[in-house]
Design a protein around this motif. Structure first.
Motif, PDB file in Angstrom:
ATOM      1  N   ASP A 240       6.453  18.713 -24.513  1.00 10.62           N
ATOM      2  CA  ASP A 240       6.759  17.280 -24.525  1.00 10.62           C
ATOM      3  C   ASP A 240       7.067  16.753 -23.128  1.00 10.62           C
ATOM      4  N   CYS A 241       6.860  17.568 -22.110  1.00 10.17           N
ATOM      5  CA  CYS A 241       7.232  17.193 -20.743  1.00 10.17           C
ATOM      6  C   CYS A 241       6.166  16.312 -20.101  1.00 10.17           C
ATOM      7  N   ASN A 242       6.539  15.713 -18.982  1.00  2.00           N
ATOM      8  CA  ASN A 242       5.597  15.052 -18.094  1.00  2.00           C
ATOM      9  C   ASN A 242       5.194  16.084 -17.034  1.00  2.00           C
ATOM     10  N   PRO A 243       3.918  16.492 -16.977  1.00  2.60           N
ATOM     11  CA  PRO A 243       3.545  17.591 -16.061  1.00  2.60           C
ATOM     12  C   PRO A 243       3.763  17.264 -14.585  1.00  2.60           C
ATOM     13  N   TYR A 244       3.614  15.989 -14.188  1.00  2.00           N
ATOM     14  CA  TYR A 244       3.854  15.633 -12.787  1.00  2.00           C
ATOM     15  C   TYR A 244       5.316  15.879 -12.414  1.00  2.00           C
ATOM     16  N   ILE A 245       6.233  15.527 -13.326  1.00  3.10           N
ATOM     17  CA  ILE A 245       7.658  15.694 -13.037  1.00  3.10           C
ATOM     18  C   ILE A 245       8.021  17.170 -13.043  1.00  3.10           C
ATOM     19  N   VAL A 246       7.501  17.922 -14.004  1.00  4.40           N
ATOM     20  CA  VAL A 246       7.767  19.360 -14.047  1.00  4.40           C
ATOM     21  C   VAL A 246       7.252  20.039 -12.787  1.00  4.40           C
TER      22      VAL A 246
ATOM     23  N   GLY B 283       0.778  -1.232   0.000  1.00  6.51           N
ATOM     24  CA  GLY B 283       0.000   0.000   0.000  1.00  6.51           C
ATOM     25  C   GLY B 283       0.804   1.274   0.000  1.00  6.51           C
ATOM     26  N   GLN B 284       2.123   1.189   0.196  1.00  2.00           N
ATOM     27  CA  GLN B 284       2.961   2.383   0.174  1.00  2.00           C
ATOM     28  C   GLN B 284       3.085   2.933  -1.248  1.00  2.00           C
ATOM     29  N   PRO B 285       3.245   4.240  -1.392  1.00  3.47           N
ATOM     30  CA  PRO B 285       3.409   4.818  -2.728  1.00  3.47           C
ATOM     31  C   PRO B 285       4.635   4.240  -3.425  1.00  3.47           C
ATOM     32  N   PHE B 286       4.530   4.003  -4.743  1.00  2.72           N
ATOM     33  CA  PHE B 286       5.672   3.494  -5.494  1.00  2.72           C
ATOM     34  C   PHE B 286       6.527   4.672  -5.935  1.00  2.72           C
ATOM     35  N   PHE B 287       7.792   4.665  -5.571  1.00  5.29           N
ATOM     36  CA  PHE B 287       8.657   5.837  -5.691  1.00  5.29           C
ATOM     37  C   PHE B 287       8.843   6.318  -7.126  1.00  5.29           C
ATOM     38  N   ALA B 288       8.760   5.411  -8.112  1.00  6.84           N
ATOM     39  CA  ALA B 288       9.059   5.801  -9.488  1.00  6.84           C
ATOM     40  C   ALA B 288       7.846   6.321 -10.246  1.00  6.84           C
ATOM     41  N   ASP B 289       6.675   6.306  -9.644  1.00  2.00           N
ATOM     42  CA  ASP B 289       5.477   6.861 -10.269  1.00  2.00           C
ATOM     43  C   ASP B 289       5.561   8.389 -10.178  1.00  2.00           C
ATOM     44  N   PRO B 290       5.601   9.104 -11.306  1.00  6.43           N
ATOM     45  CA  PRO B 290       5.717  10.571 -11.242  1.00  6.43           C
ATOM     46  C   PRO B 290       4.612  11.238 -10.431  1.00  6.43           C
ATOM     47  N   ARG B 291       3.424  10.654 -10.433  1.00  5.08           N
ATOM     48  CA  ARG B 291       2.346  11.244  -9.636  1.00  5.08           C
ATOM     49  C   ARG B 291       2.628  11.096  -8.145  1.00  5.08           C
ATOM     50  N   GLN B 292       3.205   9.964  -7.751  1.00  4.16           N
ATOM     51  CA  GLN B 292       3.578   9.787  -6.352  1.00  4.16           C
ATOM     52  C   GLN B 292       4.732  10.708  -5.969  1.00  4.16           C
ATOM     53  N   LEU B 293       5.623  10.986  -6.927  1.00  7.96           N
ATOM     54  CA  LEU B 293       6.694  11.958  -6.679  1.00  7.96           C
ATOM     55  C   LEU B 293       6.099  13.318  -6.352  1.00  7.96           C
ATOM     56  N   LEU B 294       5.096  13.742  -7.115  1.00  7.31           N
ATOM     57  CA  LEU B 294       4.462  15.037  -6.863  1.00  7.31           C
ATOM     58  C   LEU B 294       3.749  15.040  -5.516  1.00  7.31           C
ATOM     59  N   THR B 295       3.116  13.934  -5.156  1.00  9.33           N
ATOM     60  CA  THR B 295       2.456  13.838  -3.851  1.00  9.33           C
ATOM     61  C   THR B 295       3.455  14.081  -2.723  1.00  9.33           C
TER      62      THR B 295
END
Length: 456
Positions: free
Chosen positions: A361-367, A119-131
């Motif tokens: 061309d970016c990933n908005p979560y990462i930006v 259930g922990q956030p997966f570190f490599a998911d860009p959306r979880q990075l933004l969280t």
């Protein structure tokens, strides 16, 4: 229920799924989607009858989905492929993203986000990075309010050899030749295309604000409304891009968010507007000039390190050219479109930073993660802010930004921003893009054949 999934959250999701299925009894398929490192949508298409089960238990996807390069090949250097047995993680539906697909019969879609099996956030998911990045600001009592602008080109889908060509104007049947920025006549020509974008956005609860003609033939900009939830803003940006591409296809066009499809015309950017609210919804940038300067200083200090994230692929760096409305230096100014960080004009209550560097061309979560991490860093360290630039920023004396891919990757590697985003995520991103750069550099281009094949 999935182990460690909060019961209240699971019950709420299941209730929303029940209501959605009851409201759309003829659904046949549902696309469950997430955004990979490149901003490319990946996922699974399921039967509608399976939605409730997935709402209860989650959906399996391999962690290696975040090791894919732009060609869909697994980059083993990330450590997410064979090294760990290419194992699955669990993806949960984001209920606010559940909607019908207007361009497909009896179909729906939803975004998902990846978690570890416990259930922990997966570190490599860009959306979880933004969280994770967002939570650090929220712990300071600061809540970003953001808006995202996409620029894109419409191309003639019949173009040969993948060479871009502006489309025919729908009414006059003339090929677009000129730059007509803010042209209402051009918007009239594409009124049906724009109307369908607006209708599809309304159906999918995507709050698109306005559409304008931009600085090149067939180039447009669409703006999303400000959101007090940056995660939601990025979700909507991903869905908007998907909708625009679908509408374009229906009208016989190709919509491209490629950073620089034409050598001679302006590139496609992704502008991000950020203000900072307190717990009561008051704009702290409007009341606290020192806080605004700390935020600007943090963004400027980390900007060279962030270019590898804001300009994520080979074509991204074609966009960094003089006199093309693309910043080449880390600078800021008041209502100045030649700088990297613009403070737009308007009422003091709406004081905000417009970040003008990223490509479409970016990933908005990462930006968004990179920008909020920079702001948090500037506030935490109380960094000194450079003087505002007046007039043409290209003539100012400010730190130059990396304008070559290898240079940008090297600047990001083990930088302050690398640490701020987390060693694990930064390693995966860097390994992915470094591998892609090596593959790109190994290719022999048609221009090389033309110049050198017979002459040397």
């Amino acid at each position: 229920m999935l182990k460690h999934q909060p019961q209240e959250q699971a019950d709420s999701l299941l209730e929303q799924v029940h209501h959605f299925l009851a409201a759309h009894p003829h659904l046949e398929s549902i696309d469950l989607m997430l955004s990979d490192m490149n901003g490319v949508i990946r996922g699974k298409r399921i039967e509608a009858a399976s939605l409730e089960k997935i709402a209860k238990e989650g959906m399996c996807l391999p962690a290696s989905v975040f090791a894919l390069d732009i060609c869909g090949e697994t980059v083993e250097e990330t450590g997410l492929g064979f090294e760990q047995g290419d194992g699955d993680r669990i993806c949960h539906i984001l209920p606010h993203s559940l909607s019908v697909i207007p361009w497909k019969k009896n179909a729906a879609q939803a975004l998902v986000t990846m978690h570890e099996v416990d259930g922990q956030p997966f570190f490599a998911d860009p959306r979880q990075l933004l969280t994770k990045t967002l939570s650090r600001l929220q712990q300071r009592g600061m809540f970003p309010c953001v808006a995202i602008e996409w620029e894109f080109y419409l191309l003639d889908a019949r173009s040969e050899n993948r060479q871009p060509q502006a489309p025919l104007l729908p009414k006059s049947q003339q090929r677009m030749q000129q730059t007509q920025v803010y042209s209402l006549d051009e918007l009239d020509e594409f009124s049906e295309f724009i109307r369908d974008i607006q209708d599809y956005c309304h159906t999918q609860n995507i709050p698109s604000d306005n559409v304008i003609a931009e600085y090149a033939p067939g180039q447009f900009e669409v703006t999303l409304q400000h959101q007090e939830d940056p995660l939601l803003a990025c979700d909507q940006a991903i869905l908007l891009k998907r909708a625009i591409k679908a509408v374009a296809k229906q009208h016989g066009y190709l919509a491209t968010f490629m950073a620089k499809p034409y050598a001679e015309h302006s590139g496609n950017g992704c502008h991000v507007h950020i203000s900072m609210l307190d717990e009561l919804g008051n704009n702290r940038f409007a009341k606290d000039s020192a806080l605004l300067e700390y935020a600007l200083a943090g963004l400027l200090d980390t900007m060279p390190q962030a270019i590898a994230l804001l300009a994520p692929n080979a074509n991204s760096y074609r966009r960094f050219q003089p006199d093309m409305f693309v910043p080449l230096q880390a600078n800021w100014g008041w209502d100045n479109r030649t700088v990297a960080l613009r403070i737009p004009s308007g009422s003091k209550a709406n004081t905000r930073i417009e970040h003008r560097v990223a490509g479409a061309d970016c990933n908005p979560y990462i930006v968004m993660s990179a920008l909020l991490a920079g702001i948090d860093y500037g506030i935490d360290q109380q960094l000194d802010c450079a003087e505002a630039v007046s007039g043409d920023a290209s003539k100012a004396n400010a730190p130059a930004l990396p304008t070559y891919w290898q240079q940008a990757l090297k600047t990001f590697s083990h930088s302050t921003l690398w640490s701020l985003l987390g060693e694990d995520f930064s390693h995966v991103y860097h390994a992915n893009k470094l591998s892609e750069w090596h593959r790109f550099e190994a290719q022999v281009s048609p221009l090389e054949q033309q110049w050198y094949q017979q002459m040397v």
